[in-house]
Design a protein around this motif. Sequence first.
Motif, PDB file in Angstrom:
ATOM      1  N   ALA A  21       0.825  -1.211   0.000  1.00 56.63           N
ATOM      2  CA  ALA A  21       0.000   0.000   0.000  1.00 56.63           C
ATOM      3  C   ALA A  21       0.855   1.256   0.000  1.00 56.63           C
ATOM      4  CB  ALA A  21      -0.922  -0.005   1.216  1.00 56.63           C
ATOM      5  N   ARG A  22       1.979   1.210   0.666  1.00 53.96           N
ATOM      6  CA  ARG A  22       2.842   2.379   0.784  1.00 53.96           C
ATOM      7  C   ARG A  22       3.678   2.621  -0.469  1.00 53.96           C
ATOM      8  NH1 ARG A  22       4.714   0.930   5.180  1.00 53.96           N
ATOM      9  NH2 ARG A  22       6.525  -0.219   4.412  1.00 53.96           N
ATOM     10  N   GLU A  23       4.174   1.555  -1.095  1.00 54.00           N
ATOM     11  CA  GLU A  23       5.175   1.706  -2.148  1.00 54.00           C
ATOM     12  C   GLU A  23       4.632   1.569  -3.559  1.00 54.00           C
ATOM     13  OE1 GLU A  23       8.326  -1.031  -1.389  1.00 54.00           O
ATOM     14  OE2 GLU A  23       8.807  -0.185   0.596  1.00 54.00           O
ATOM     15  N   GLU A  24       3.507   0.872  -3.766  1.00 56.32           N
ATOM     16  CA  GLU A  24       3.031   0.624  -5.128  1.00 56.32           C
ATOM     17  C   GLU A  24       1.566   1.041  -5.257  1.00 56.32           C
ATOM     18  OE1 GLU A  24       2.474   0.446  -8.567  1.00 56.32           O
ATOM     19  OE2 GLU A  24       4.525  -0.194  -8.111  1.00 56.32           O
ATOM     20  N   PRO A  25       1.286   2.188  -5.897  1.00 58.21           N
ATOM     21  CA  PRO A  25      -0.103   2.653  -6.038  1.00 58.21           C
ATOM     22  C   PRO A  25      -1.028   1.656  -6.721  1.00 58.21           C
ATOM     23  CG  PRO A  25       1.444   4.407  -6.592  1.00 58.21           C
ATOM     24  CD  PRO A  25       2.260   3.156  -6.426  1.00 58.21           C
ATOM     25  N   ALA A  26      -0.501   0.827  -7.632  1.00 54.83           N
ATOM     26  CA  ALA A  26      -1.352  -0.133  -8.331  1.00 54.83           C
ATOM     27  C   ALA A  26      -1.881  -1.209  -7.379  1.00 54.83           C
ATOM     28  CB  ALA A  26      -0.582  -0.787  -9.481  1.00 54.83           C
ATOM     29  N   PHE A  27      -1.146  -1.522  -6.319  1.00 56.33           N
ATOM     30  CA  PHE A  27      -1.570  -2.532  -5.349  1.00 56.33           C
ATOM     31  C   PHE A  27      -2.396  -1.933  -4.207  1.00 56.33           C
ATOM     32  CE2 PHE A  27       2.680  -4.878  -6.313  1.00 56.33           C
ATOM     33  CZ  PHE A  27       2.160  -5.316  -7.521  1.00 56.33           C
ATOM     34  N   ARG A  28      -2.391  -0.615  -4.090  1.00 54.20           N
ATOM     35  CA  ARG A  28      -2.855   0.053  -2.864  1.00 54.20           C
ATOM     36  C   ARG A  28      -4.297  -0.272  -2.503  1.00 54.20           C
ATOM     37  NH1 ARG A  28      -1.103   5.834  -3.229  1.00 54.20           N
ATOM     38  NH2 ARG A  28       0.867   4.850  -2.611  1.00 54.20           N
ATOM     39  N   VAL A  29      -5.212  -0.139  -3.457  1.00 55.81           N
ATOM     40  CA  VAL A  29      -6.628  -0.310  -3.141  1.00 55.81           C
ATOM     41  C   VAL A  29      -6.907  -1.726  -2.651  1.00 55.81           C
ATOM     42  CG1 VAL A  29      -7.265  -0.903  -5.517  1.00 55.81           C
ATOM     43  CG2 VAL A  29      -8.971   0.059  -3.979  1.00 55.81           C
ATOM     44  N   PHE A  30      -6.245  -2.710  -3.225  1.00 57.52           N
ATOM     45  CA  PHE A  30      -6.468  -4.101  -2.836  1.00 57.52           C
ATOM     46  C   PHE A  30      -5.772  -4.432  -1.519  1.00 57.52           C
ATOM     47  CE2 PHE A  30      -6.467  -3.860  -7.516  1.00 57.52           C
ATOM     48  CZ  PHE A  30      -7.807  -4.153  -7.734  1.00 57.52           C
ATOM     49  N   ALA A  31      -4.598  -3.835  -1.299  1.00 54.06           N
ATOM     50  CA  ALA A  31      -3.884  -4.084  -0.046  1.00 54.06           C
ATOM     51  C   ALA A  31      -4.655  -3.508   1.143  1.00 54.06           C
ATOM     52  CB  ALA A  31      -2.481  -3.486  -0.117  1.00 54.06           C
ATOM     53  N   LEU A  32      -5.181  -2.296   0.993  1.00 55.91           N
ATOM     54  CA  LEU A  32      -5.943  -1.693   2.086  1.00 55.91           C
ATOM     55  C   LEU A  32      -7.227  -2.468   2.364  1.00 55.91           C
ATOM     56  CD1 LEU A  32      -5.498   2.091   1.213  1.00 55.91           C
ATOM     57  CD2 LEU A  32      -4.409   0.841   3.078  1.00 55.91           C
ATOM     58  N   ALA A  33      -7.887  -2.925   1.305  1.00 57.54           N
ATOM     59  CA  ALA A  33      -9.099  -3.721   1.498  1.00 57.54           C
ATOM     60  C   ALA A  33      -8.781  -5.016   2.239  1.00 57.54           C
ATOM     61  CB  ALA A  33      -9.751  -4.023   0.160  1.00 57.54           C
ATOM     62  N   ALA A  34      -7.651  -5.647   1.922  1.00 60.13           N
ATOM     63  CA  ALA A  34      -7.260  -6.881   2.610  1.00 60.13           C
ATOM     64  C   ALA A  34      -6.935  -6.607   4.076  1.00 60.13           C
ATOM     65  CB  ALA A  34      -6.070  -7.516   1.902  1.00 60.13           C
TER      66      ALA A  34
ATOM     67  N   ASN B 213       2.513  10.721   3.352  1.00 63.67           N
ATOM     68  CA  ASN B 213       2.300  11.994   2.670  1.00 63.67           C
ATOM     69  C   ASN B 213       1.196  11.934   1.627  1.00 63.67           C
ATOM     70  OD1 ASN B 213       3.120  14.757   2.395  1.00 63.67           O
ATOM     71  ND2 ASN B 213       3.986  14.224   0.396  1.00 63.67           N
ATOM     72  N   SER B 214       0.889  10.755   1.112  1.00 63.03           N
ATOM     73  CA  SER B 214      -0.110  10.614   0.058  1.00 63.03           C
ATOM     74  C   SER B 214      -1.517  10.812   0.617  1.00 63.03           C
ATOM     75  CB  SER B 214      -0.002   9.229  -0.592  1.00 63.03           C
ATOM     76  OG  SER B 214      -1.131   8.947  -1.389  1.00 63.03           O
ATOM     77  N   GLU B 215      -2.313  11.673  -0.045  1.00 64.99           N
ATOM     78  CA  GLU B 215      -3.677  11.936   0.408  1.00 64.99           C
ATOM     79  C   GLU B 215      -4.525  10.668   0.361  1.00 64.99           C
ATOM     80  OE1 GLU B 215      -5.270  15.050  -1.943  1.00 64.99           O
ATOM     81  OE2 GLU B 215      -3.896  16.583  -1.192  1.00 64.99           O
ATOM     82  N   GLU B 216      -4.473   9.954  -0.767  1.00 70.14           N
ATOM     83  CA  GLU B 216      -5.319   8.776  -0.905  1.00 70.14           C
ATOM     84  C   GLU B 216      -4.867   7.640  -0.004  1.00 70.14           C
ATOM     85  OE1 GLU B 216      -5.110   7.484  -4.983  1.00 70.14           O
ATOM     86  OE2 GLU B 216      -3.493   6.085  -4.495  1.00 70.14           O
ATOM     87  N   LEU B 217      -3.576   7.563   0.276  1.00 69.26           N
ATOM     88  CA  LEU B 217      -3.096   6.524   1.186  1.00 69.26           C
ATOM     89  C   LEU B 217      -3.568   6.809   2.603  1.00 69.26           C
ATOM     90  CD1 LEU B 217      -1.465   4.026   1.858  1.00 69.26           C
ATOM     91  CD2 LEU B 217       0.603   5.439   1.912  1.00 69.26           C
ATOM     92  N   ARG B 218      -3.506   8.065   3.006  1.00 67.35           N
ATOM     93  CA  ARG B 218      -3.912   8.425   4.363  1.00 67.35           C
ATOM     94  C   ARG B 218      -5.406   8.198   4.561  1.00 67.35           C
ATOM     95  NH1 ARG B 218      -1.302  14.188   5.760  1.00 67.35           N
ATOM     96  NH2 ARG B 218      -1.538  13.433   7.893  1.00 67.35           N
ATOM     97  N   TYR B 219      -6.210   8.725   3.634  1.00 68.80           N
ATOM     98  CA  TYR B 219      -7.652   8.554   3.796  1.00 68.80           C
ATOM     99  C   TYR B 219      -8.067   7.110   3.523  1.00 68.80           C
ATOM    100  CZ  TYR B 219     -12.659   9.045   3.408  1.00 68.80           C
ATOM    101  OH  TYR B 219     -14.001   8.873   3.581  1.00 68.80           O
ATOM    102  N   GLY B 220      -7.408   6.446   2.581  1.00 74.52           N
ATOM    103  CA  GLY B 220      -7.701   5.037   2.341  1.00 74.52           C
ATOM    104  C   GLY B 220      -7.423   4.187   3.564  1.00 74.52           C
ATOM    105  N   ALA B 221      -6.311   4.470   4.266  1.00 70.32           N
ATOM    106  CA  ALA B 221      -6.003   3.737   5.494  1.00 70.32           C
ATOM    107  C   ALA B 221      -7.029   4.044   6.578  1.00 70.32           C
ATOM    108  CB  ALA B 221      -4.596   4.097   5.971  1.00 70.32           C
ATOM    109  N   PHE B 222      -7.467   5.301   6.637  1.00 68.19           N
ATOM    110  CA  PHE B 222      -8.515   5.652   7.604  1.00 68.19           C
ATOM    111  C   PHE B 222      -9.786   4.853   7.337  1.00 68.19           C
ATOM    112  CE2 PHE B 222     -12.484   8.005   7.976  1.00 68.19           C
ATOM    113  CZ  PHE B 222     -12.573   8.171   9.350  1.00 68.19           C
ATOM    114  N   ARG B 223     -10.197   4.804   6.077  1.00 71.66           N
ATOM    115  CA  ARG B 223     -11.435   4.095   5.762  1.00 71.66           C
ATOM    116  C   ARG B 223     -11.282   2.594   6.030  1.00 71.66           C
ATOM    117  NH1 ARG B 223     -15.708   5.284   1.028  1.00 71.66           N
ATOM    118  NH2 ARG B 223     -15.819   7.147   2.314  1.00 71.66           N
TER     119      ARG B 223
END
Length: 667
Positions: A355-368, A388-398
């Motif tokens: 989730a932190r290093e590869e944006p292509a994996f991020r949505v699936f990693a956070l869901a898992a 620092n990433s907006e979508e990573l921070r809010y995605g992790a929150f969700r």
Amino acid sequence: MRSSNPARIWLTTACAVTLLTAGAVSVAAPPAQRPAGGVNLETTLVGAHTTFQGYGPVVLTGVGLVVDLPGTGGDPAPSAYRTMLLDELKRHDIRIPNTILASPNTALVVVRTYLPPLLQPGDKLDVEVIAPESANATSLAGGWLMECHLTEQTLVPGQGLMKGHTYARAKGPVLAAGVAMPSEKTAASQMLRGRVLAGAMLTRSRELAINLRNDFRSVRNSSRIANAVGTRFHDYDKYGIKKPMAVAKTDAKIALELQPRYKDNYPRYLEVIKHIAFAESPVAQRVRMQRLQEELFEPETAEEAALQLEAIGGASVPLLKAALKAPTLECQFQSAMALAYLGEADGIPVLAQAAREEPAFRVFALAALSTIDDADAHMALRELMSQNSEELRYGAFRALWTLDRRDPFIRGEPMLEPIDPLLADDIEAQKDRQLHFVLHVLETSGDPMVHITLRTRPEVVIFGADQKFATPLLLSAGRNVMITAQPGSETASVVRFEANRPDQRKEVSLNVAEVIRTAVELGARYPDVVQMLSEASRQRNLATRLATDALPEAGRVYNRPRSADAPSTLEKPAKPTKIGRDHMAPNLFPIDHEKAEREGSGSGDWADSEGVQASVPADTKPVAVKDEKPANSDKPSTPAAPAADKVDSDDAKKKPFGLIPRLRERF
């Protein structure tokens, strides 16, 4: 013909079993050292002979009335919409419906939402409201959508518009599109469109089923597939009795229920079902598992191998854990994903890294990560909220909110409608207070940020608890609340002014969260708070970033690295590969269906797709989807999926039309 030798058959079988046993115990060995097994048995998977029915979103539509407008409504011209709304008002004995529609404080709107599968009665959905040209309105800002019913509708040649089941009721404050992101060029049209976040409540569920293809349908095959799926996925009823998630209904149809672990990622659930084997012997399964173990270590085959092993279940866990030490992050990530949905926590560090290093994996990693009820998952998601990433921070929150919304790190504060001072001691009145939105104030260590949502659920998330507004300050929170502060002041004045009533004034600190709380106490609703924060950001009173719907997405391109042991002069870089499909992310991160339609990549019939998280060539082009509503048409839009029935459901007939009580009070 030469007869078979029983001794030879016995000896061959014994050798095969010996080889399989040796392969099964060497899960920690690298692929090159594992035995090949020596047996190649074909296995049929469920997806080869089935499709899914009821997966694609269904469009629900209705006609509603927006009230409480500050003179920006209008008397709608004669149209199909006006006729539908008048008929509904007359059906409920409203004696002056034309007077109501002619008021400048009301506006006729078309209401629409997208109903995904596997939701249950009581679940909430966003609704889109649009004032058609014939409504003669100028803005929906500040309005309230009175309760209306949302149904399936389809245009039948020769019979006109036919209604199907009523699936939801919608109501709530309208967040006009132009409020959050105003623009001189587009503000006029945007103010006639808006959303009611989580405004629709479902009254009935949709059926999801597995359909057998015509060349495979039979009672025997339907029962075999249902048994295979039901053996792998099951749940327990309130009496503790085990129940399968799949039940054969006919020779061609299998009713399917959602396994709770996949409730926030049902696309993956369906993908795993497609990879379940049926009529497979134990020996054949052992052979297949040995082959899949090797494929886990190859980036090109790791995803397919992980899905098949996840479909097998708990017996695959040792193989998947071994692949967490694969040489590439992609192979580790695919194994960690499967482990997460098998209830194993070993892959948490890999998922956090992905989730932190590869944006292509991020949505699936956070869901898992959101499925693993483990302290390490909580801590990993907390740490990601300081990146620092907006979508990573809010995605992790969700993801953490989905995992445990009571986690003290993210626990929200409900912003309720203010109570009338005359009813301050009324316990029942306190219980009936409406929830406007939820305010989350997080103690994060990253750069300060404020996040607002324009989809799914109304909430404000403040990353960094000590954020303050900069002075001088002049902000509006709706048409009745204003926030002011003089240059250099340490406090702000929050004032509510209303005709024929005394002003209400409160002095508070410049802390962003404190100002929001006070504005809500004085009557501001969620659209008003969004307006206030947008103005503050535009005027640079909010020094931090204001992010909106910063969600990770599926279908991003991933560039596989070169093999470490291949000569760089001989090997070419791998072709860029999409991870997942556009607009088909886990339902934990809902897609914007309107955007998907505009870009021509709606979900369509998922039954024949290659999978929600399946890798596809990066240059794959989406198929265009035709617009549901013809241009220059004032008729209700025609959904893609036809209605099942031609009459309203009994539920819609029994329940009163929600706007009636308030309309009677006003008129």
